[in-house]
Design a protein around this motif. Structure first.
Motif, mmCIF file in Angstrom:
data_model
loop_
_atom_site.group_PDB
_atom_site.id
_atom_site.type_symbol
_atom_site.label_atom_id
_atom_site.label_comp_id
_atom_site.label_asym_id
_atom_site.label_seq_id
_atom_site.Cartn_x
_atom_site.Cartn_y
_atom_site.Cartn_z
ATOM 1 N N ASP A 313 0.817 -1.212 0.000
ATOM 2 C CA ASP A 313 0.000 0.000 0.000
ATOM 3 C C ASP A 313 0.851 1.263 0.000
ATOM 4 O OD1 ASP A 313 -2.329 -1.586 2.265
ATOM 5 O OD2 ASP A 313 -2.339 -1.510 0.074
ATOM 6 N N LEU A 314 2.117 1.128 0.388
ATOM 7 C CA LEU A 314 3.035 2.268 0.444
ATOM 8 C C LEU A 314 4.199 2.007 -0.499
ATOM 9 C CD1 LEU A 314 4.302 4.853 1.681
ATOM 10 C CD2 LEU A 314 5.218 3.403 3.502
ATOM 11 N N THR A 315 4.442 2.946 -1.409
ATOM 12 C CA THR A 315 5.572 2.863 -2.333
ATOM 13 C C THR A 315 6.552 3.976 -1.995
ATOM 14 O OG1 THR A 315 4.131 1.990 -4.067
ATOM 15 C CG2 THR A 315 6.265 2.833 -4.750
ATOM 16 N N VAL A 316 7.829 3.618 -1.887
ATOM 17 C CA VAL A 316 8.858 4.576 -1.485
ATOM 18 C C VAL A 316 9.871 4.718 -2.606
ATOM 19 C CG1 VAL A 316 10.632 5.136 0.208
ATOM 20 C CG2 VAL A 316 8.568 3.934 0.933
ATOM 21 N N ASP A 317 10.179 5.957 -2.949
ATOM 22 C CA ASP A 317 11.212 6.259 -3.937
ATOM 23 C C ASP A 317 12.164 7.270 -3.306
ATOM 24 O OD1 ASP A 317 12.764 6.586 -6.143
ATOM 25 O OD2 ASP A 317 11.314 7.751 -7.286
ATOM 26 N N GLY A 318 13.397 6.842 -3.060
ATOM 27 C CA GLY A 318 14.363 7.730 -2.421
ATOM 28 C C GLY A 318 15.017 7.063 -1.234
ATOM 29 N N ASP A 319 15.297 7.848 -0.202
ATOM 30 C CA ASP A 319 16.007 7.367 0.975
ATOM 31 C C ASP A 319 15.055 6.568 1.866
ATOM 32 O OD1 ASP A 319 18.180 8.998 3.445
ATOM 33 O OD2 ASP A 319 17.641 6.909 3.111
ATOM 34 N N LEU A 320 15.293 5.264 1.982
ATOM 35 C CA LEU A 320 14.420 4.420 2.798
ATOM 36 C C LEU A 320 14.536 4.760 4.278
ATOM 37 C CD1 LEU A 320 14.814 0.929 1.119
ATOM 38 C CD2 LEU A 320 12.824 2.405 1.097
ATOM 39 N N ARG A 321 15.700 5.224 4.695
ATOM 40 C CA ARG A 321 15.855 5.578 6.105
ATOM 41 C C ARG A 321 14.967 6.761 6.470
ATOM 42 N NH1 ARG A 321 22.308 5.827 6.473
ATOM 43 N NH2 ARG A 321 21.947 6.689 4.401
ATOM 44 N N ALA A 322 14.813 7.695 5.527
ATOM 45 C CA ALA A 322 13.908 8.821 5.772
ATOM 46 C C ALA A 322 12.472 8.329 5.875
ATOM 47 C CB ALA A 322 14.045 9.856 4.654
ATOM 48 N N ALA A 323 12.096 7.378 5.003
ATOM 49 C CA ALA A 323 10.735 6.836 5.056
ATOM 50 C C ALA A 323 10.490 6.089 6.357
ATOM 51 C CB ALA A 323 10.502 5.917 3.862
ATOM 52 N N SER A 324 11.509 5.378 6.847
ATOM 53 C CA SER A 324 11.331 4.620 8.086
ATOM 54 C C SER A 324 11.149 5.536 9.292
ATOM 55 C CB SER A 324 12.534 3.699 8.314
ATOM 56 O OG SER A 324 13.717 4.458 8.537
ATOM 57 N N GLN A 325 11.555 6.815 9.170
ATOM 58 C CA GLN A 325 11.400 7.758 10.280
ATOM 59 C C GLN A 325 9.963 8.227 10.450
ATOM 60 O OE1 GLN A 325 14.812 10.507 9.241
ATOM 61 N NE2 GLN A 325 15.131 10.372 11.434
ATOM 62 N N LEU A 326 9.059 7.801 9.553
ATOM 63 C CA LEU A 326 7.649 8.145 9.735
ATOM 64 C C LEU A 326 7.122 7.595 11.055
ATOM 65 C CD1 LEU A 326 5.965 7.706 6.240
ATOM 66 C CD2 LEU A 326 6.187 9.799 7.567
ATOM 67 N N GLY A 327 7.626 6.417 11.449
ATOM 68 C CA GLY A 327 7.209 5.855 12.730
ATOM 69 C C GLY A 327 7.622 6.734 13.894
ATOM 70 N N GLN A 328 8.862 7.242 13.849
ATOM 71 C CA GLN A 328 9.345 8.150 14.892
ATOM 72 C C GLN A 328 8.568 9.460 14.864
ATOM 73 O OE1 GLN A 328 13.491 9.122 14.490
ATOM 74 N NE2 GLN A 328 13.500 10.532 16.227
ATOM 75 N N LEU A 329 8.253 9.942 13.651
ATOM 76 C CA LEU A 329 7.474 11.170 13.517
ATOM 77 C C LEU A 329 6.095 11.007 14.144
ATOM 78 C CD1 LEU A 329 6.783 13.951 12.305
ATOM 79 C CD2 LEU A 329 6.261 12.788 10.155
ATOM 80 N N ALA A 330 5.433 9.879 13.849
ATOM 81 C CA ALA A 330 4.097 9.642 14.406
ATOM 82 C C ALA A 330 4.142 9.552 15.927
ATOM 83 C CB ALA A 330 3.518 8.359 13.812
ATOM 84 N N GLU A 331 5.186 8.918 16.448
ATOM 85 C CA GLU A 331 5.311 8.787 17.905
ATOM 86 C C GLU A 331 5.448 10.149 18.569
ATOM 87 O OE1 GLU A 331 8.304 6.672 21.178
ATOM 88 O OE2 GLU A 331 8.524 6.267 19.033
ATOM 89 N N LYS A 332 6.236 11.033 17.969
ATOM 90 C CA LYS A 332 6.442 12.354 18.561
ATOM 91 C C LYS A 332 5.196 13.229 18.408
ATOM 92 C CE LYS A 332 11.464 12.415 17.965
ATOM 93 N NZ LYS A 332 11.718 12.495 19.418
ATOM 94 N N MET A 333 4.452 13.053 17.304
ATOM 95 C CA MET A 333 3.250 13.861 17.100
ATOM 96 C C MET A 333 2.129 13.462 18.044
ATOM 97 S SD MET A 333 3.058 14.246 12.934
ATOM 98 C CE MET A 333 1.464 15.039 13.045
ATOM 99 N N ASN A 334 2.153 12.220 18.532
ATOM 100 C CA ASN A 334 1.059 11.733 19.380
ATOM 101 C C ASN A 334 1.424 11.697 20.855
ATOM 102 O OD1 ASN A 334 -1.307 10.632 17.565
ATOM 103 N ND2 ASN A 334 0.591 10.108 16.511
ATOM 104 N N LYS A 335 2.539 12.320 21.226
ATOM 105 C CA LYS A 335 2.916 12.359 22.639
ATOM 106 C C LYS A 335 1.949 13.234 23.419
ATOM 107 C CE LYS A 335 7.838 11.277 22.754
ATOM 108 N NZ LYS A 335 9.197 11.771 23.049
#
Length: 335
Positions: A313-335
């Protein structure tokens, strides 16, 4: 002279940036480089290989296996290899590991031996969909020996529909679903009368209510790009910019190619920003193609980026490490 002249072998190419501008890939032979003006990257064109370490995976029929793979690849375009990916070796390993897990979990245990060659070809094609944009071509994928650690579950065999699977678990063959008359009845408690008006808690006047910061409210479910932008913007803070440091370019899935909705989330400049269109600074770390509903679920921590990528469902083009940081982003946004 040692800094001016570089001997490039037949299996190498030299990618040259002159005053920061890409010129071309040079070699083989003797190449002249201008000190302090040219910056070079030497690229090896020979065939290489890496191992995907064995993973414990669950097959579609409930079997458990331990399987790895050997991946053979080479650099096809040295310029793309230098300009389109930061860490080619690590990114290729992540893509290969993800593609292998996706196909193994979609097959029955018996298929892993019967259709082993076909699975290898499918994994190779899936990896090449991403790596060819980096100038890297995978020429062969070879599965390691499949080690069975759990026999298939006959209940799960052929149960692609989760409701059918649930019904077979709750009501196995030979049994019947309970009828309404067989269900226990629970009388509605009437011994405790509803509280009187004098017992109900008083409602505080609006003037005494504490102000609510928009960033403290959990992200609402969004169905359009406009709703998503309006709901995410209050959550962007300088702390997120400091911790994430990435620019995301999103392409809304399911739209016509000529009319695709493109929007961005900039967590690298200033206090952070989100808006429709291309990123204003002209560069981004990763392009993510997905639906607005899926992005909302990711940011609400209802789904992990890895699961979304594994499901396709998710297609990534570019830096995969940046895409993997979405989990960290979501965690910080929901604190």
């Amino acid at each position: 002279m040692g800094h001016l002249l570089h001997m490039i072998s037949n299996y190498e190419r030299l990618v040259v940036f002159r005053l920061g501008k890409l010129t071309r890939a040079k070699g083989p032979g003797l190449v002249i480089i201008l000190p302090c003006i040219d910056k070079i990257s030497r690229v090896d064109l020979r065939m290489r290989a890496f191992s995907v370490p064995p993973q414990n995976l669950l097959t579609a029929d409930g079997g458990g296996v331990e399987v790895g793979a050997e991946v053979f690849f080479r650099v096809k375009d040295p310029i793309l290899c230098v300009t389109n990916v930061q860490d080619m070796d690590r990114s290729s390993r992540v893509i290969a590991q993800t593609a292998l897990a996706r196909f193994i979990t979609s097959k029955d245990l018996s298929d892993l031996e019967i259709h082993k060659l076909e699975i290898c070809q499918q994994v190779q094609t899936e990896i090449n969909k991403m790596t060819l944009s980096w100038g890297v071509e995978v020429s062969k994928v070879q599965l390691s020996e499949v080690k069975v650690i759990q026999e298939p579950n006959p209940i799960m065999s052929g149960c692609n529909n989760p409701f059918n699977l649930l019904s077979q678990v709750l009501f196995p063959p030979g049994s019947s679903a309970p009828t309404p008359s067989a269900m226990p009845s629970f009388p509605f408690p009437t011994q405790n009368p509803p509280p009187s008006l004098s017992q109900t808690p008083a409602i505080l006047p609006l003037s005494s209510a504490q102000p609510i910061d928009a960033a403290d409210v959990k992200l609402m479910k969004c169905h359009t790009v406009e709703e998503l932008i309006a709901n995410v913007r209050p959550h962007l803070t300088p702390d997120l910019v400091r911790d994430i440091g990435c620019v995301y370019r999103f392409v809304e899935e399911g739209t016509v190619d000529e009319d695709k909705r493109v929007f961005y989330m900039d967590l690298k400049h200033g206090n952070g920003d989100i808006g429709e269109g291309e990123p204003p600074y002209g560069d981004w770390d990763a392009t993510l193609t997905l639906s607005v509903d899926l992005l909302t679920r990711l940011l609400r921590q209802e789904l992990s980026p890895f699961t979304a990528y594994m499901s396709g469902d998710l297609t990534v083009d570019g830096d995969l490490r940046a895409a993997s940081q979405l989990g960290q982003l979501a965690e910080k946004m929901n604190k």
